[in-house]
Design a protein around this motif. Sequence first.
Motif, mmCIF file in Angstrom:
data_model
loop_
_atom_site.group_PDB
_atom_site.id
_atom_site.type_symbol
_atom_site.label_atom_id
_atom_site.label_comp_id
_atom_site.label_asym_id
_atom_site.label_seq_id
_atom_site.Cartn_x
_atom_site.Cartn_y
_atom_site.Cartn_z
ATOM 1 N N ALA A 107 62.844 99.762 -18.423
ATOM 2 C CA ALA A 107 61.996 99.561 -17.314
ATOM 3 C C ALA A 107 61.231 98.424 -17.617
ATOM 4 N N GLY A 108 60.683 98.154 -18.878
ATOM 5 C CA GLY A 108 59.902 96.999 -19.260
ATOM 6 C C GLY A 108 60.649 95.772 -18.925
ATOM 7 N N GLY A 109 61.939 95.770 -19.178
ATOM 8 C CA GLY A 109 62.925 94.158 -18.768
ATOM 9 C C GLY A 109 63.156 94.043 -17.349
ATOM 10 N N ALA A 110 63.283 95.339 -16.811
ATOM 11 C CA ALA A 110 63.721 95.242 -15.421
ATOM 12 C C ALA A 110 62.391 94.964 -14.264
ATOM 13 N N ALA A 111 61.464 95.892 -14.612
ATOM 14 C CA ALA A 111 60.472 95.969 -13.520
ATOM 15 C C ALA A 111 59.842 94.311 -13.376
ATOM 16 N N PRO A 112 59.452 93.464 -14.325
ATOM 17 C CA PRO A 112 58.890 92.158 -13.984
ATOM 18 C C PRO A 112 59.737 91.333 -13.274
ATOM 19 N N VAL A 113 61.263 91.417 -13.402
ATOM 20 C CA VAL A 113 62.096 90.729 -12.769
ATOM 21 C C VAL A 113 62.151 91.121 -11.320
ATOM 22 N N VAL A 114 62.307 92.574 -11.077
ATOM 23 C CA VAL A 114 62.638 92.960 -9.587
ATOM 24 C C VAL A 114 61.382 92.502 -8.986
ATOM 25 N N ALA A 115 59.998 92.734 -9.574
ATOM 26 C CA ALA A 115 58.752 92.472 -8.957
ATOM 27 C C ALA A 115 58.779 91.062 -8.538
ATOM 28 N N LEU A 116 58.932 90.164 -9.180
ATOM 29 C CA LEU A 116 58.920 88.816 -9.120
ATOM 30 C C LEU A 116 59.847 88.140 -7.851
ATOM 31 N N VAL A 117 61.156 88.707 -8.047
ATOM 32 C CA VAL A 117 61.828 88.174 -6.989
ATOM 33 C C VAL A 117 61.491 88.801 -5.444
ATOM 34 N N ILE A 136 71.591 95.453 -10.464
ATOM 35 C CA ILE A 136 71.969 94.463 -11.294
ATOM 36 C C ILE A 136 71.281 94.551 -12.623
ATOM 37 N N VAL A 137 69.797 94.309 -12.250
ATOM 38 C CA VAL A 137 69.092 93.933 -13.229
ATOM 39 C C VAL A 137 68.832 95.346 -14.311
ATOM 40 N N VAL A 138 68.671 96.210 -13.794
ATOM 41 C CA VAL A 138 68.523 97.735 -14.612
ATOM 42 C C VAL A 138 69.759 97.891 -15.614
ATOM 43 N N GLY A 139 71.213 97.415 -14.828
ATOM 44 C CA GLY A 139 72.216 97.520 -15.561
ATOM 45 C C GLY A 139 72.130 96.486 -16.679
ATOM 46 N N LEU A 226 72.689 82.038 -9.481
ATOM 47 C CA LEU A 226 71.855 81.580 -10.412
ATOM 48 C C LEU A 226 70.505 82.463 -10.503
ATOM 49 N N LEU A 227 70.090 82.985 -9.278
ATOM 50 C CA LEU A 227 68.967 84.133 -9.315
ATOM 51 C C LEU A 227 69.323 85.405 -10.239
ATOM 52 N N VAL A 228 70.648 85.887 -10.043
ATOM 53 C CA VAL A 228 71.147 86.944 -10.811
ATOM 54 C C VAL A 228 71.034 86.486 -12.290
ATOM 55 N N LEU A 229 71.668 85.409 -12.806
ATOM 56 C CA LEU A 229 72.052 85.226 -14.133
ATOM 57 C C LEU A 229 70.391 85.023 -14.826
ATOM 58 N N VAL A 230 69.682 83.980 -14.228
ATOM 59 C CA VAL A 230 68.364 83.800 -14.946
ATOM 60 C C VAL A 230 67.404 85.357 -14.930
ATOM 61 N N GLY A 231 67.673 85.908 -13.949
ATOM 62 C CA GLY A 231 66.827 87.284 -13.880
ATOM 63 C C GLY A 231 67.423 88.040 -14.798
ATOM 64 N N LEU A 232 68.552 88.192 -14.857
ATOM 65 C CA LEU A 232 69.282 89.048 -15.846
ATOM 66 C C LEU A 232 68.823 88.820 -17.236
ATOM 67 N N LEU A 233 68.832 87.371 -17.672
ATOM 68 C CA LEU A 233 68.668 86.878 -18.741
ATOM 69 C C LEU A 233 67.098 87.450 -19.523
ATOM 70 N N ALA A 234 66.305 87.079 -18.399
ATOM 71 C CA ALA A 234 64.921 87.422 -18.672
ATOM 72 C C ALA A 234 64.916 88.856 -18.686
ATOM 73 N N ALA A 235 65.299 89.914 -18.029
ATOM 74 C CA ALA A 235 65.219 91.226 -18.237
ATOM 75 C C ALA A 235 65.876 91.648 -19.427
ATOM 76 N N GLN A 236 66.959 91.129 -19.881
ATOM 77 C CA GLN A 236 67.586 91.479 -21.160
ATOM 78 C C GLN A 236 66.812 91.031 -22.445
ATOM 79 N N VAL A 237 66.159 89.756 -22.353
ATOM 80 C CA VAL A 237 65.436 89.208 -23.176
ATOM 81 C C VAL A 237 64.218 90.373 -23.384
ATOM 82 N N ILE A 238 63.438 90.789 -22.530
ATOM 83 C CA ILE A 238 62.159 91.559 -22.711
ATOM 84 C C ILE A 238 63.046 92.886 -22.912
ATOM 85 N N ALA A 239 63.827 93.469 -22.724
ATOM 86 C CA ALA A 239 64.388 94.636 -23.191
ATOM 87 C C ALA A 239 64.904 94.713 -24.527
#
Length: 240
Positions: A107-117, A136-139, A226-239
């Motif tokens: 949740a800590g990885g996914a929440a800020p990304v989903v909230a921002l977009v 996508i981001v939670v996965g 591009l949105l998906v890839l960068v969002g995923l990268l942010a979520a995964q680094v945080i996670a």
Amino acid sequence: MGTSVVEPGLPLAAVLVLLTALAAGAGRLSGLGQERPVAVAALRATVQLAAVSAVLLAVVRSLWLSAAFVLLMVAVASVTAAGRVTGLQLRAPGAARRVATTALAVAGGAAPVVALVLASGTVPLRGEAVVSVAGIVVGGAMTATSLAGRRLRDELTGRRGEVEAALALGLLPRDALLEVGRASAATALVPPLDQTRTVGLVTLPGAYVGVLLGGGSPAAAGAAQLLVLVGLLAAQVIAV
């Protein structure tokens, strides 16, 4: 926007059966012994996607129901990640604490990304958009959590003596663990980093292909990917 070029029906069913047989056959002939897991995974995916598709017909019409469905995604992802990291059984002692730990990462990885977009208006605040982006981001956060956790656990098990030596030198338990495990946990970021670096040159990932199949322009497909890839990268680094 046109309609999808992949339609449910007998041709699709036949192709899926043949693809599953091909994967299972390769697993058997190679000696990997993965024919049964392949067949089970394909069957589960079919049943689960059919059920989810039916549920989403009702869920995406309401933002509240969509939000509840996203919370269900996070819960399932957390239990899955906890099981991958520790071989967790839900009735085992300490199960709730371990699931809560992985839930914090997912949740800590996914929440800020989903909230921002969503807050920026980049993705419309509609049920189908919320569920799609969050899924996508939670996965991605779940996968990163599982990989990092397993790698960290294996590294700490193999290098237990180094952790004990660090503790003997006066390091705090957290610092001793991170001294050994931080670099190994970071290897969980290799797949998303490689995917982001090579997109368009080596692969055309799902979001890009999906927009194209839906009748969108290559520019729109590129923007979505591009949105998906960068969002995923942010979520995964945080996670991690």
